[in-house]
Design an enzyme around this catalytic site. Sequence first.
Site, PDB file in Angstrom:
ATOM      1  N   ASN A  21       5.640   8.490   9.344  1.00  0.00           N
ATOM      2  CA  ASN A  21       4.624   9.474   8.978  1.00  0.00           C
ATOM      3  C   ASN A  21       5.134  10.903   9.027  1.00  0.00           C
ATOM      4  O   ASN A  21       4.455  11.816   8.558  1.00  0.00           O
ATOM      5  CB  ASN A  21       3.405   9.340   9.896  1.00  0.00           C
ATOM      6  CG  ASN A  21       2.656   8.043   9.656  1.00  0.00           C
ATOM      7  OD1 ASN A  21       2.339   7.710   8.523  1.00  0.00           O
ATOM      8  ND2 ASN A  21       2.387   7.297  10.720  1.00  0.00           N
TER       9      ASN A  21
ATOM     10  N   LEU B 250       0.848  -1.195   0.000  1.00  0.00           N
ATOM     11  CA  LEU B 250       0.000   0.000   0.000  1.00  0.00           C
ATOM     12  C   LEU B 250       0.883   1.243   0.000  1.00  0.00           C
ATOM     13  O   LEU B 250       1.542   1.551   0.995  1.00  0.00           O
ATOM     14  CB  LEU B 250      -0.920  -0.011   1.218  1.00  0.00           C
ATOM     15  CG  LEU B 250      -1.770  -1.280   1.392  1.00  0.00           C
ATOM     16  CD1 LEU B 250      -2.694  -1.137   2.599  1.00  0.00           C
ATOM     17  CD2 LEU B 250      -2.566  -1.578   0.128  1.00  0.00           C
ATOM     18  N   ALA B 251       0.888   1.962  -1.121  1.00  0.00           N
ATOM     19  CA  ALA B 251       1.800   3.100  -1.276  1.00  0.00           C
ATOM     20  C   ALA B 251       1.103   4.310  -1.888  1.00  0.00           C
ATOM     21  O   ALA B 251       1.725   5.120  -2.575  1.00  0.00           O
ATOM     22  CB  ALA B 251       2.987   2.692  -2.143  1.00  0.00           C
ATOM     23  N   ALA B 252      -0.202   4.454  -1.623  1.00  0.00           N
ATOM     24  CA  ALA B 252      -0.956   5.547  -2.239  1.00  0.00           C
ATOM     25  C   ALA B 252      -1.083   6.774  -1.345  1.00  0.00           C
ATOM     26  O   ALA B 252      -1.530   7.826  -1.807  1.00  0.00           O
ATOM     27  CB  ALA B 252      -2.350   5.056  -2.636  1.00  0.00           C
TER      28      ALA B 252
ATOM     29  N   HIS C 214      50.644  17.001  -3.750  1.00  0.00           N
ATOM     30  CA  HIS C 214      49.915  17.997  -2.972  1.00  0.00           C
ATOM     31  C   HIS C 214      49.597  19.242  -3.794  1.00  0.00           C
ATOM     32  O   HIS C 214      50.306  19.590  -4.740  1.00  0.00           O
ATOM     33  CB  HIS C 214      50.687  18.421  -1.714  1.00  0.00           C
ATOM     34  CG  HIS C 214      52.165  18.310  -1.824  1.00  0.00           C
ATOM     35  ND1 HIS C 214      52.951  17.775  -0.835  1.00  0.00           N
ATOM     36  CD2 HIS C 214      53.025  18.618  -2.836  1.00  0.00           C
ATOM     37  CE1 HIS C 214      54.218  17.781  -1.217  1.00  0.00           C
ATOM     38  NE2 HIS C 214      54.285  18.295  -2.426  1.00  0.00           N
TER      39      HIS C 214
ATOM     40  N   GLN D 122      -5.245   3.682  -6.942  1.00  0.00           N
ATOM     41  CA  GLN D 122      -6.323   4.102  -6.038  1.00  0.00           C
ATOM     42  C   GLN D 122      -6.617   5.575  -6.313  1.00  0.00           C
ATOM     43  O   GLN D 122      -5.809   6.447  -6.017  1.00  0.00           O
ATOM     44  CB  GLN D 122      -5.933   3.897  -4.577  1.00  0.00           C
ATOM     45  CG  GLN D 122      -7.082   4.184  -3.615  1.00  0.00           C
ATOM     46  CD  GLN D 122      -6.669   4.067  -2.152  1.00  0.00           C
ATOM     47  OE1 GLN D 122      -5.496   4.211  -1.816  1.00  0.00           O
ATOM     48  NE2 GLN D 122      -7.649   3.814  -1.284  1.00  0.00           N
TER      49      GLN D 122
ATOM     50  N   GLY E  86      -3.513   0.805  15.941  1.00  0.00           N
ATOM     51  CA  GLY E  86      -4.703  -0.010  16.124  1.00  0.00           C
ATOM     52  C   GLY E  86      -4.438  -1.080  17.166  1.00  0.00           C
ATOM     53  O   GLY E  86      -3.365  -1.687  17.180  1.00  0.00           O
TER      54      GLY E  86
ATOM     55  N   ASN F 152      42.503  23.025 -18.318  1.00  0.00           N
ATOM     56  CA  ASN F 152      41.760  22.253 -19.322  1.00  0.00           C
ATOM     57  C   ASN F 152      40.601  22.999 -19.974  1.00  0.00           C
ATOM     58  O   ASN F 152      39.928  22.448 -20.841  1.00  0.00           O
ATOM     59  CB  ASN F 152      41.214  20.967 -18.682  1.00  0.00           C
ATOM     60  CG  ASN F 152      40.320  21.255 -17.482  1.00  0.00           C
ATOM     61  OD1 ASN F 152      40.402  22.320 -16.873  1.00  0.00           O
ATOM     62  ND2 ASN F 152      39.462  20.308 -17.130  1.00  0.00           N
ATOM     63  N   TYR F 153      40.351  24.247 -19.595  1.00  0.00           N
ATOM     64  CA  TYR F 153      39.125  24.924 -20.014  1.00  0.00           C
ATOM     65  C   TYR F 153      39.441  26.313 -20.543  1.00  0.00           C
ATOM     66  O   TYR F 153      40.119  27.106 -19.873  1.00  0.00           O
ATOM     67  CB  TYR F 153      38.179  25.007 -18.810  1.00  0.00           C
ATOM     68  CG  TYR F 153      36.812  25.576 -19.085  1.00  0.00           C
ATOM     69  CD1 TYR F 153      36.032  25.097 -20.130  1.00  0.00           C
ATOM     70  CD2 TYR F 153      36.289  26.577 -18.269  1.00  0.00           C
ATOM     71  CE1 TYR F 153      34.763  25.608 -20.366  1.00  0.00           C
ATOM     72  CE2 TYR F 153      35.023  27.092 -18.490  1.00  0.00           C
ATOM     73  CZ  TYR F 153      34.266  26.608 -19.547  1.00  0.00           C
ATOM     74  OH  TYR F 153      33.009  27.120 -19.776  1.00  0.00           O
TER      75      TYR F 153
END
Length: 461
Positions: free
Chosen positions: A227, A8-10, A362, A72, A139, A385-386
């Site tokens: 929850n 149940l995952a709704a 380092h 659901q 419950g 590199n850029y």
Amino acid sequence: MEKYVVVLAAGKGTRMKSKLYKVLHKVCGKTMVEHVVDAASGINPTKIVTVVGTGAGEVEKILANKSDFAFQEKQVGTGDAVMTAKEALGDKEGATLVVTGDTPLFTTDTFNELFKYHAEKGNAATVLTAEAPNPFGYGRIIRDNQGNVLRIVEQKDGNPDELKVKEINTGVFCFDNQKLFEALKHVDNDNAQGEYYLTDVLEILRNNGERVGAYKMPDFSESLGVNDRVALAQATKTMQRRINEAHMRDGVSFIDPDTAYIDADVKIGNDTVIEGNVVIKGNTEIGSDCYITNGSRIVDSKIGNGVTITSSTIEEAEMDDNTDIGPNSHLRPKAIIRKGAHIGNFVEIKKAEIGENTKVGHLTYVGDATLGKDINIGCGTIFSNYDGVKKFHTNVGDHSFIGAGSTLIAPINVADHAFIAADSTITKDVGKYDMAIARGRQTNKEDYWHKLPLSKDKDWE
């Protein structure tokens, strides 16, 4: 006996106060619903059906290869949620496990024990129960004088005597499949919440003369339902302890297991030692005989045998056997460190391969490069590199020496056995056995000190 599972995952999970669908919140690197489905998969069911609700596309994506799905439309109770799985399971013979997707701590062993008890007793329904130190919100299991289960009473519907009961419903059930879906036809919503409770099925079955039982599991902590964020943290802590204990039983040493965070899918070889305040996440694999010191963070990486990681960060990278790194260095995605290589302190490596026995001691940046074996990279070297638009690659051959403070401006190739003098800025290829020097000449001004204002300061005499 054929086995089936309904997850149940709704539920929306409003108490999580999150844009993220509740069961997609993660516990130790895996979503809660994945934990549940994986545990249920361990009982080898014929089919798993996950009940999802509006906006649950992400759940379907994550579980696409593990589960079928039922939808659901409105969240009007657990009974209605299970009923949505009727099309997939309603005519099947066998037993069906029903479990909620926000209970990530349940184990395959517990599910197997529940099925075993259910079959041995010949029950139409078996509820998984536990003794709760503080049962508020759960419950309650109401039994007759012979200990048989009469019904389950929800917190808002219970009278004072019923609410004193500490045996609680964990939200997990095992049903005779066809009797389950027949009983669901008779569930109504005459309760304080106006919902269709799955728990009402137990009383319906009992009134029909069917056998209803309960299996009380020994470990209440497994039943934690998430929850809100507090419960999410509790579940994570419990799962983390479970994960670390499993690694320790397999031969991994933890100096302080309470502060080592290891995701569920991480693999670690025996005789590896992990200090406190270490984080290892994702699909990381670590070999045997490694040592990982405090403050290290490793994500989705592959670490060989005999590797030492000292207070460093490693992300989507590889370290072969007998390598070491740190302290305070960073391997970024697609960094590959070959056997015997040494990465010292304050080094950053990105999308680069460091060859066998090469040393990057380092204060160095290596990006978009391929380094051969037995190379020495001097302190403060930069692989540039850029150019502001594109990134370019640098190659350095075997047995080369890069002097301290050098800058290699890509794209260039440095051949085997090349030597680059310290503080050079290299913009052209360097040939085999060549030495490159690219720096300004030194000029000495004789007696220049006396021309400086400081020369008149007595403290500087």
